[in-house]
Scaffold this motif. Sequence first.
Motif, short mmCIF file in Angstrom:
data_model
loop_
_atom_site.label_atom_id
_atom_site.label_comp_id
_atom_site.label_asym_id
_atom_site.label_seq_id
_atom_site.Cartn_x
_atom_site.Cartn_y
_atom_site.Cartn_z
N LEU A 81 0.82 -1.21 0.00
CA LEU A 81 0.00 0.00 0.00
C LEU A 81 0.86 1.26 0.00
O LEU A 81 0.55 2.24 -0.70
CB LEU A 81 -0.92 0.00 1.21
N THR A 82 1.93 1.25 0.79
CA THR A 82 2.80 2.43 0.86
C THR A 82 3.50 2.66 -0.47
O THR A 82 3.70 3.81 -0.89
CB THR A 82 3.82 2.27 2.00
N ASP A 83 3.86 1.57 -1.17
CA ASP A 83 4.48 1.72 -2.48
C ASP A 83 3.51 2.38 -3.46
O ASP A 83 3.90 3.27 -4.23
CB ASP A 83 4.90 0.34 -3.01
N ILE A 84 2.24 1.98 -3.42
CA ILE A 84 1.22 2.60 -4.27
C ILE A 84 1.09 4.09 -3.92
O ILE A 84 1.04 4.95 -4.81
CB ILE A 84 -0.13 1.90 -4.09
N ASP A 86 3.31 6.08 -2.42
CA ASP A 86 4.52 6.83 -2.77
C ASP A 86 4.56 7.13 -4.27
O ASP A 86 4.95 8.23 -4.68
CB ASP A 86 5.77 6.04 -2.36
N ARG A 87 4.17 6.15 -5.09
CA ARG A 87 4.16 6.38 -6.53
C ARG A 87 3.12 7.43 -6.91
O ARG A 87 3.34 8.25 -7.80
CB ARG A 87 3.89 5.06 -7.27
N ALA A 88 1.99 7.39 -6.21
CA ALA A 88 0.95 8.40 -6.48
C ALA A 88 1.43 9.79 -6.07
O ALA A 88 1.21 10.77 -6.79
CB ALA A 88 -0.32 8.03 -5.72
N LEU A 89 2.11 9.89 -4.93
CA LEU A 89 2.58 11.18 -4.44
C LEU A 89 3.61 11.79 -5.37
O LEU A 89 3.78 13.01 -5.41
CB LEU A 89 3.17 11.00 -3.03
N ALA A 90 4.29 10.94 -6.15
CA ALA A 90 5.30 11.45 -7.09
C ALA A 90 4.66 12.12 -8.30
O ALA A 90 5.34 12.85 -9.04
CB ALA A 90 6.20 10.30 -7.55
N GLU A 91 3.36 11.89 -8.50
CA GLU A 91 2.65 12.56 -9.60
C GLU A 91 2.54 14.05 -9.30
O GLU A 91 2.20 14.45 -8.18
CB GLU A 91 1.25 11.96 -9.77
N VAL A 118 -6.24 -7.43 7.83
CA VAL A 118 -4.86 -7.22 8.25
C VAL A 118 -4.64 -5.78 8.71
O VAL A 118 -3.98 -5.52 9.72
CB VAL A 118 -3.89 -7.57 7.09
N ILE A 119 -5.21 -4.83 7.99
CA ILE A 119 -5.04 -3.42 8.35
C ILE A 119 -5.70 -3.13 9.69
O ILE A 119 -5.16 -2.40 10.53
CB ILE A 119 -5.59 -2.52 7.24
N VAL A 120 -6.87 -3.70 9.92
CA VAL A 120 -7.54 -3.51 11.22
C VAL A 120 -6.67 -4.07 12.35
O VAL A 120 -6.50 -3.45 13.40
CB VAL A 120 -8.92 -4.18 11.22
N THR A 134 1.16 4.35 10.42
CA THR A 134 1.20 5.80 10.60
C THR A 134 1.81 6.48 9.38
O THR A 134 1.31 7.52 8.92
CB THR A 134 2.00 6.15 11.86
N ARG A 135 2.86 5.89 8.83
CA ARG A 135 3.50 6.45 7.64
C ARG A 135 2.55 6.42 6.45
O ARG A 135 2.42 7.41 5.71
CB ARG A 135 4.78 5.67 7.31
N LEU A 136 1.86 5.30 6.27
CA LEU A 136 0.89 5.21 5.17
C LEU A 136 -0.21 6.25 5.34
O LEU A 136 -0.57 6.95 4.38
CB LEU A 136 0.29 3.81 5.12
#
Length: 223
Positions: A81-84, A86-91, A118-120, A134-136
């Motif tokens: 999820l964080t990889d997705i 981070d890639r979005a934030l680079a747009e 899992v997230i819950v 928290t980072r995500l």
Amino acid sequence: MLHDKSQWDADQDGRPERADAARNRERILETAKRLFAEQGIGVTLNDIAKAAGVGVGTVYRKYPDKAALIEALVAAKFAALTDIADRALAETDPRTALRTYLRGAIALRARDRAIADVIVRAAKGTPAVVRERTRLDAVVTALVQRASDAGVIRPGFDARDLPMLTLMVGAVADRARGCDAAIWPRYAELIIDAVCPPADARAMVGEPLDMAEMERLLADAKA
């Protein structure tokens, strides 16, 4: 890969782990990841052992209960999820950035039935897992704020709304696997357009289910 592929690794009590034991551990984790994604969190350790081709005792030596195994997989889920994000934030374009994340996160849930559970569980996880969550959250909040500042998002939308969006589309994906596994993108795009409208009007993707398929899906939902 979920861990170092070197010949020697450290097991849970800090002693060197033999190469065959490391391979078994990787096989168990990869199998658990696949079964949880396909079937949800109800998969048992016995199911995982059978599918991985290892003895039940091997699984229990590595992971005394399912909670321990799930904990081992949480980091990989958050990394995806964080990889997705981070890639979005680079747009550079705020609209494109948010739509990129929404598409990626919803697609991940459509493929992986266990990710919501899992997230819950991560809220009660180890300090390292809590830090990952928290980072995500920080990255996703930044994506939403950028879109809000640019005026390209529906007023009032909040990053905390995102889990419900993935839950809704995930329910469609889960129910439709037996009749049309490709139907969920149609409704994912509809939800994304409602949250963050595209710059230009476009036709909906895919086709709706026919009546027979819809009746079968609704019948399965009642079962």
